[in-house]
Design a protein around this motif. Structure first.
Motif, PDB file in Angstrom:
ATOM      1  N   MET A 118     -16.586  -1.551   7.417  1.00  0.00           N
ATOM      2  CA  MET A 118     -15.449  -1.408   8.323  1.00  0.00           C
ATOM      3  C   MET A 118     -14.204  -2.027   7.701  1.00  0.00           C
ATOM      4  N   GLU A 119     -13.104  -1.298   7.769  1.00  0.00           N
ATOM      5  CA  GLU A 119     -11.840  -1.779   7.230  1.00  0.00           C
ATOM      6  C   GLU A 119     -10.755  -1.642   8.288  1.00  0.00           C
ATOM      7  N   SER A 120      -9.627  -2.250   8.011  1.00  0.00           N
ATOM      8  CA  SER A 120      -8.480  -2.186   8.918  1.00  0.00           C
ATOM      9  C   SER A 120      -7.239  -1.838   8.120  1.00  0.00           C
ATOM     10  N   GLN A 121      -6.442  -0.902   8.636  1.00  0.00           N
ATOM     11  CA  GLN A 121      -5.231  -0.463   7.950  1.00  0.00           C
ATOM     12  C   GLN A 121      -4.103  -0.342   8.971  1.00  0.00           C
ATOM     13  N   ILE A 122      -2.909  -0.839   8.626  1.00  0.00           N
ATOM     14  CA  ILE A 122      -1.746  -0.775   9.512  1.00  0.00           C
ATOM     15  C   ILE A 122      -0.792   0.304   9.027  1.00  0.00           C
ATOM     16  N   VAL A 123      -0.356   1.146   9.950  1.00  0.00           N
ATOM     17  CA  VAL A 123       0.587   2.219   9.661  1.00  0.00           C
ATOM     18  C   VAL A 123       1.782   2.070  10.586  1.00  0.00           C
ATOM     19  N   HIS A 124       2.987   2.257  10.058  1.00  0.00           N
ATOM     20  CA  HIS A 124       4.196   2.212  10.871  1.00  0.00           C
ATOM     21  C   HIS A 124       4.818   3.603  10.909  1.00  0.00           C
ATOM     22  N   ILE A 125       5.237   4.020  12.099  1.00  0.00           N
ATOM     23  CA  ILE A 125       5.955   5.280  12.246  1.00  0.00           C
ATOM     24  C   ILE A 125       7.244   5.016  13.012  1.00  0.00           C
ATOM     25  N   PRO A 126       8.301   5.778  12.769  1.00  0.00           N
ATOM     26  CA  PRO A 126       9.553   5.573  13.510  1.00  0.00           C
ATOM     27  C   PRO A 126       9.390   5.943  14.980  1.00  0.00           C
ATOM     28  N   GLN A 127      10.156   5.262  15.846  1.00  0.00           N
ATOM     29  CA  GLN A 127      10.109   5.553  17.280  1.00  0.00           C
ATOM     30  C   GLN A 127      10.419   7.017  17.561  1.00  0.00           C
ATOM     31  N   ILE A 176     -10.534   6.168   7.980  1.00  0.00           N
ATOM     32  CA  ILE A 176      -9.139   5.720   7.979  1.00  0.00           C
ATOM     33  C   ILE A 176      -8.267   6.712   7.221  1.00  0.00           C
ATOM     34  N   VAL A 177      -8.758   7.193   6.074  1.00  0.00           N
ATOM     35  CA  VAL A 177      -7.988   8.166   5.281  1.00  0.00           C
ATOM     36  C   VAL A 177      -7.761   9.444   6.088  1.00  0.00           C
ATOM     37  N   LYS A 178      -8.773   9.870   6.827  1.00  0.00           N
ATOM     38  CA  LYS A 178      -8.634  11.089   7.629  1.00  0.00           C
ATOM     39  C   LYS A 178      -7.610  10.888   8.735  1.00  0.00           C
ATOM     40  N   ALA A 179      -7.647   9.728   9.391  1.00  0.00           N
ATOM     41  CA  ALA A 179      -6.672   9.442  10.453  1.00  0.00           C
ATOM     42  C   ALA A 179      -5.257   9.375   9.884  1.00  0.00           C
ATOM     43  N   GLN A 180      -5.112   8.773   8.704  1.00  0.00           N
ATOM     44  CA  GLN A 180      -3.793   8.716   8.056  1.00  0.00           C
ATOM     45  C   GLN A 180      -3.272  10.123   7.767  1.00  0.00           C
ATOM     46  N   GLY A 181      -4.172  11.021   7.365  1.00  0.00           N
ATOM     47  CA  GLY A 181      -3.758  12.397   7.085  1.00  0.00           C
ATOM     48  C   GLY A 181      -3.259  13.102   8.332  1.00  0.00           C
ATOM     49  N   ILE A 182      -3.928  12.878   9.463  1.00  0.00           N
ATOM     50  CA  ILE A 182      -3.502  13.495  10.720  1.00  0.00           C
ATOM     51  C   ILE A 182      -2.145  12.948  11.146  1.00  0.00           C
ATOM     52  N   ILE A 183      -1.960  11.628  11.015  1.00  0.00           N
ATOM     53  CA  ILE A 183      -0.673  11.012  11.364  1.00  0.00           C
ATOM     54  C   ILE A 183       0.431  11.529  10.455  1.00  0.00           C
ATOM     55  N   GLN A 184       0.133  11.668   9.161  1.00  0.00           N
ATOM     56  CA  GLN A 184       1.126  12.163   8.211  1.00  0.00           C
ATOM     57  C   GLN A 184       1.533  13.589   8.550  1.00  0.00           C
TER      58      GLN A 184
END
Length: 378
Positions: A118-127, A176-184
């Protein structure tokens, strides 16, 4: 003296008399011979294995299923020594024959190693990208979690990153990589909306088609503090209405505008508001110190230099600095939605309230999402 392995059974046989004692003696002798033939050591031993607390649940399994299977395969007994527990570790005690203990230890380590870490990753997106990524009412969060199998923890009022939303992703690396791809993908969609130079100009109509519009003037649209909503209506015998689809959320939620004189009125209103609110001194004069849900305000749309009427649907208060709070806006003439800082929202002059709200919410008739889920997929 003889070796200790033969002394035990002799003493036990001497101490127990009768048929029962004889059977027990023979059983122990047979077990001793079997061990000698297989070159095994029959002495019972105990091994303590230290396991990090984060892996204890993996080793035990749901309702202890994993540990029971290991005990069955290795003919050992395994239990937790609570009195040896530390802040970081628990101790598993394995008792049995040495070979069984070794196998149990190997199976425990294999169980731990076979589990993804299990890992943890922080992502920031603009409001400004909140609705594109998370949804108007955060409905996309569940979808992202289901598609990626990754947990999302969203912090909209991030003290360390003003103007941004903090998203913490927790799960194995591939999830986590898959979630980052969806957010991107959501961020790119949001950026494309803002950067479309060939986006059809709003409110540029040559003439109405298939519609006989009644240009009824109504100077009393504002009554009892309520502004009227434009409606779909046809005055022609063919019952056709020409509309412009201004915003789409799902097949069950999109917005249209009537094509006709009201389109020209809205175009004119937008030009007047943009000319007025683009001036710094007017922004200062109409600056809002506080807003409430339901307020009709004015704000610019991201990627657009024009100003539009909007309704406050939700407020995200920054307890440390209210002026850093954000508001969810619905643009009442188009159906678009956006998150804005309260400093980007201004008081609306009353003379800009005469025109009806032009965005008409619609849905396609007799349709529903496939399957039992009531939500629409991407």
């Amino acid at each position: 003296m003889g070796d200790k392995s033969s002394l035990g059974p002799l003493l036990l046989g001497a101490a127990i008399t009768g048929a029962t004692g004889l059977c027990l003696y023979l059983l122990l002798k047979n077990e001793e011979k079997l061990c000698e033939n297989q070159n095994l050591t029959c002495q019972m031993t105990v091994l303590d294995v230290r396991i990090s607390k984060e892996n204890v649940g993996i080793v035990l399994g749901r309702h202890g299923a994993n540990i029971r299977e290991i005990q069955s395969k290795t003919n050992t007994r395994i239990y937790v020594k609570d009195h040896l527990e530390t802040d970081q570790y628990k101790v598993l005690s394995i008792s049995g024959y040495p070979d069984g203990i070794k196998l149990a230890d190997i199976l425990i380590q294999q169980t731990i190693l076979s589990q993804p870490r299990m890992e943890s990753q922080i992502v920031h997106i603009p409001q400004s990208a909140a609705i594109s990524v998370l949804g108007r009412h955060d409905e996309h969060i569940k979808s992202i979690e289901e598609k990626s199998r990754c947990r999302l923890y969203v912090e909209k009022n991030c003290e360390d990153c003003p103007g941004q939303i903090k998203i913490t992703l927790q799960g194995p690396r591939d999830q986590i990589v898959k979630a980052q791809g969806i957010i991107q993908t959501g961020l790119e969609t949001n950026q494309n909306i803002f950067n479309q130079t060939d986006r059809p100009a709003r409110l540029k109509y040559q003439q109405p088609l298939f519609l006989k519009y009644d240009p009824e003037e109504d100077d009393n649209l504002i009554s009892s503090g309520t502004i009227s909503q434009e409606q779909l209506r046809s005055t022609g015998s063919d019952q056709l209405i020409q509309v412009y689809v201004s915003c789409i959320s799902t097949p069950a939620m999109f917005w249209v505008q009537n094509v006709g004189p009201s389109s020209i009125d809205l175009d004119k209103l937008t030009q007047e508001m943009t000319s007025y609110y683009s001036k710094q001194e007017n922004q200062v004069f109409h600056k809002l110190e506080r807003v409430d849900v339901g307020d009709i305000v004015v704000s610019s749309f991201a990627g657009d230099n024009s100003y539009y009427r909007a309704k406050v649907v939700e407020i995200h208060v920054n307890e440390y600095d209210y002026l850093q709070s954000t508001v969810d806006l619905d643009f009442v003439d188009f159906g678009d939605a956006e998150v804005k800082s309260i400093s980007e929202v201004f008081e609306l002059r009353t003379n800009y309230l005469k025109l009806r709200f032009q965005a008409i919410p619609c849905r396609l008739a007799n349709i529903r999402p496939i399957g039992s889920d009531s939500s629409w997929s991407e």
